[in-house]
Design an enzyme around this catalytic site. Structure first.
Site, short mmCIF file in Angstrom:
data_model
loop_
_atom_site.label_atom_id
_atom_site.label_comp_id
_atom_site.label_asym_id
_atom_site.label_seq_id
_atom_site.Cartn_x
_atom_site.Cartn_y
_atom_site.Cartn_z
N ASP A 142 2.45 5.78 -6.80
CA ASP A 142 3.71 5.75 -5.92
C ASP A 142 4.95 5.88 -6.84
O ASP A 142 5.93 6.05 -6.41
CB ASP A 142 3.83 4.52 -5.07
CG ASP A 142 2.80 4.80 -3.73
OD1 ASP A 142 2.52 5.63 -3.30
OD2 ASP A 142 2.42 3.57 -3.51
N HIS A 146 -2.19 -2.12 -9.63
CA HIS A 146 -3.32 -1.64 -8.69
C HIS A 146 -4.67 -2.39 -8.86
O HIS A 146 -4.77 -3.01 -10.08
CB HIS A 146 -3.71 -0.08 -9.26
CG HIS A 146 -4.34 0.64 -8.32
ND1 HIS A 146 -5.67 0.47 -7.83
CD2 HIS A 146 -3.93 1.52 -7.26
CE1 HIS A 146 -6.15 1.24 -6.77
NE2 HIS A 146 -4.70 1.87 -6.49
N HIS A 200 1.00 -1.17 -0.05
CA HIS A 200 0.09 0.20 -0.07
C HIS A 200 0.95 1.16 -0.07
O HIS A 200 1.72 1.31 -0.87
CB HIS A 200 -0.88 -0.19 1.20
CG HIS A 200 -1.98 1.00 1.30
ND1 HIS A 200 -2.57 1.61 0.20
CD2 HIS A 200 -3.03 1.22 2.39
CE1 HIS A 200 -3.49 2.41 0.69
NE2 HIS A 200 -3.77 2.14 1.92
N1 CMC Z 1 4.94 -6.19 -10.44
C1 CMC Z 1 5.17 -7.42 -10.94
N2 CMC Z 1 3.88 -8.04 -11.15
C2 CMC Z 1 2.88 -7.64 -10.64
C3 CMC Z 1 2.70 -6.43 -10.11
C4 CMC Z 1 3.93 -5.76 -9.76
N3 CMC Z 1 4.15 -4.56 -9.22
N4 CMC Z 1 1.68 -6.25 -9.64
C5 CMC Z 1 0.69 -7.27 -9.97
N5 CMC Z 1 1.38 -7.85 -10.49
C6 CMC Z 1 1.10 -9.37 -11.09
C7 CMC Z 1 1.26 -10.54 -9.81
O1 CMC Z 1 2.14 -11.13 -9.91
C8 CMC Z 1 -0.11 -11.22 -10.60
O2 CMC Z 1 0.37 -12.15 -11.57
P1 CMC Z 1 -0.10 -13.34 -11.88
O3 CMC Z 1 -1.61 -13.38 -12.04
O4 CMC Z 1 0.53 -14.11 -12.95
O5 CMC Z 1 0.11 -14.10 -10.53
C9 CMC Z 1 -1.01 -10.12 -11.24
O6 CMC Z 1 -0.35 -9.23 -11.56
C10 CMC Z 1 -2.35 -9.80 -10.47
O7 CMC Z 1 -1.81 -9.30 -9.20
P2 CMC Z 1 -2.47 -9.55 -7.73
O8 CMC Z 1 -1.53 -9.12 -6.61
O9 CMC Z 1 -3.45 -10.65 -7.74
O10 CMC Z 1 -3.37 -7.94 -7.79
P3 CMC Z 1 -3.98 -7.42 -6.60
O11 CMC Z 1 -5.02 -6.49 -7.14
O12 CMC Z 1 -3.90 -8.04 -5.30
O13 CMC Z 1 -2.69 -6.34 -6.33
C11 CMC Z 1 -1.18 -4.50 -5.77
C12 CMC Z 1 -2.37 -4.94 -6.39
C13 CMC Z 1 -1.09 -2.98 -5.57
C14 CMC Z 1 -1.08 -5.07 -4.20
C15 CMC Z 1 0.04 -5.13 -6.77
O14 CMC Z 1 -0.38 -4.60 -7.93
C16 CMC Z 1 1.30 -4.88 -6.10
O15 CMC Z 1 1.78 -5.69 -5.17
N6 CMC Z 1 1.93 -3.76 -6.66
C17 CMC Z 1 3.22 -3.50 -5.94
C18 CMC Z 1 3.19 -2.66 -4.73
C19 CMC Z 1 2.49 -1.20 -4.91
O16 CMC Z 1 3.20 -0.37 -6.08
N7 CMC Z 1 1.55 -0.91 -4.31
C20 CMC Z 1 1.05 0.58 -4.35
C21 CMC Z 1 -0.55 0.60 -4.89
S1 CMC Z 1 -1.24 2.04 -5.44
C22 CMC Z 1 -0.96 3.16 -3.96
C23 CMC Z 1 -1.54 2.67 -2.88
O17 CMC Z 1 -2.79 2.39 -2.69
O18 CMC Z 1 -1.09 2.66 -1.69
#
Ligand code: CMC
Length: 382
Positions: free
Chosen positions: A319, A265, A226
């Site tokens: 971010d 996201h 987050h």
């Molecule tokens: N780098 C590499 N792969 C990613 C990333 C990333 N940053 N984000 C998502 N993926 C991939 C993930 O590995 C998965 O792949 P697969 O389907 O092959 O297993 C797919 O995309 C879906 O990911 P998810 O974790 O199921 O999606 P989610 O909606 O639960 O996650 C998230 C959203 C923000 C947690 C995730 O994108 C992430 O971990 N991003 C990196 C951390 C980040 O930048 N967070 C800030 C979010 S925006 C500001 C805020 O709200 O704080």
């Protein structure tokens, strides 16, 4: 399974569950749209101020000139901390993380508020002003304490953004720096039912107090998935030696099944409009402050990510470019997430007040998958 449980659906991570109505922020993840109370984020970032945006979130309308002036005066009259709080800041361990310090100090604000538990809208608005106005002093005060510098009292003539930079550095910031900070505060002010906002709602829905709700939210924001991601972005940019090393770095992360911070996201599956806006802004400020290499590296990461995972809807989030912006403003890496909190407190409190108007205890169920009817064996027999 009971009949009641059969009627329920399982939604791990609440990906497909709407838990309440809200008229604060609207997000269209497919089209990359974000509005606060119907106003486009781009318009607000270009034309509004953080104070005016907060007024909008709390009152669901823009203020008149007089209302805004009164609101600013009220906020500024709350900038300073009590002697107890200043003393508390200097009693904290210097090597503590600023997010732990901010969470503890925000919680401490309740200790000196005799009406901390008053749930009325008037009391909650007053307490929200207290938290909004004092967070810059809490963050900047702790930063100066850990560096062994004299603490600086707030400048009550200044905006929240200017006052924060002044209390942090002891110098009057340039107009460009204050504006950059103000824009970051506007862009981070609210974002639907993100994890920290939802956490604050869980707390307020028990009819606990709004200081507790914001303290809960700060603890939630801290996580690297987050608000902690902005700090992670900066570590990554520092770790990558040059623009030529970007591709190998990103591919290595993928090979190790690691995530690239600042990308992806839960809601946006196209561009995050905050990131689009910040990108242009970050380029200008990086250019002005001799940090264009950092910006160029970021842009290269974006290109490689687009090629590798763009088709999966993974794009830069807010971010990603806020990291370059904060770094160019000379802010320490571990203050990036506290800054996010300093802004989001406006959204957290707006949502808490909105939710309380039609409160219902938030209490989901879990799908129990453990054993049943186990025989209890006394401890001497185990
Ligand atoms: N780098 C590499 N792969 C990613 C990333 C990333 N940053 N984000 C998502 N993926 C991939 C993930 O590995 C998965 O792949 P697969 O389907 O092959 O297993 C797919 O995309 C879906 O990911 P998810 O974790 O199921 O999606 P989610 O909606 O639960 O996650 C998230 C959203 C923000 C947690 C995730 O994108 C992430 O971990 N991003 C990196 C951390 C980040 O930048 N967070 C800030 C979010 S925006 C500001 C805020 O709200 O704080």
């Amino acid at each position: 399974m009971s009949t009641v449980m059969q009627e329920m659906h399982t939604d791990i991570g609440l990906v497909n569950t709407i838990v309440a109505r809200s008229s604060l922020s609207f997000i269209n993840g497919e089209k990359g749209i974000l509005e606060y109370v119907g106003y486009g984020i781009d318009d607000l970032a270009r034309q509004s101020t953080f104070e005016e945006t907060t007024y909008l979130l709390w009152n669901r309308r823009l203020p008149s000139r007089v209302e805004l002036a009164e609101f600013n005066t009220l906020i500024r009259s709350n900038y300073d901390l009590s002697e107890t709080l200043w003393d508390m800041i200097v009693s904290l361990p210097r090597d503590a993380s600023p997010m732990h310090a901010l969470r503890t100090l925000t919680s401490a604000l309740a200790l000196e508020d005799p009406a901390a538990d008053d749930p009325s809208i008037e009391a909650n608005t007053r307490k929200s002003i207290v938290m909004l106005a004092k967070m810059p002093a809490l963050i900047a005060g702790f930063d100066r304490h850990r560096k062994g510098l004299d603490l600086i009292r707030p400048n009550v003539e200044a905006t929240i953004a200017e006052n924060f930079l002044y209390m942090l550095t002891g110098k009057k910031p340039t107009e460009r720096m204050s504006r950059a900070m103000d824009i970051c505060l506007i862009l981070h002010a609210d974002h639907g039912f993100n994890a920290s906002t939802f956490a604050s709602l869980v707390t307020i829905s028990t009819l606990s107090d709004i200081y507790s709700a914001v303290t809960t939210a700060i603890g939630t924001l801290k996580g690297p998935l987050h608000g902690g991601a902005n700090q992670g972005v900066m570590y990554m940019l520092q770790e990558i030696e040059s623009i030529d090393a970007v591709e190998e770095y990103v591919l290595n992360k993928f090979a190790n099944k690691e995530r690239i911070m600042g990308f992806g996201h839960r809601v946006y599956k196209s561009n995050d409009p905050r990131a689009t806006y910040l990108k242009t802004f970050a380029e200008g400020i990086a250019q002005d402050t001799g940090n264009i290499d950092l910006f160029n590296k970021s842009q290269r990461i974006e290109e490689v990510m687009d090629r590798e995972v763009g088709s999966k809807g993974i794009y830069p989030n807010v971010d990603f470019y806020s990291a370059t912006t904060y770094f160019s403003l000379g802010i320490d890496l571990d203050l990036f997430t506290p800054l996010f909190a300093m802004s989001r407190v406006s959204g957290w409190t707006a949502h808490c007040m909105e939710y309380l108007a039609e409160n219902r205890l938030i209490r989901p169920r879990c799908d129990y998958v453990g054993p049943h009817e186990q025989e209890y064996v006394s401890i001497s027999q185990r």
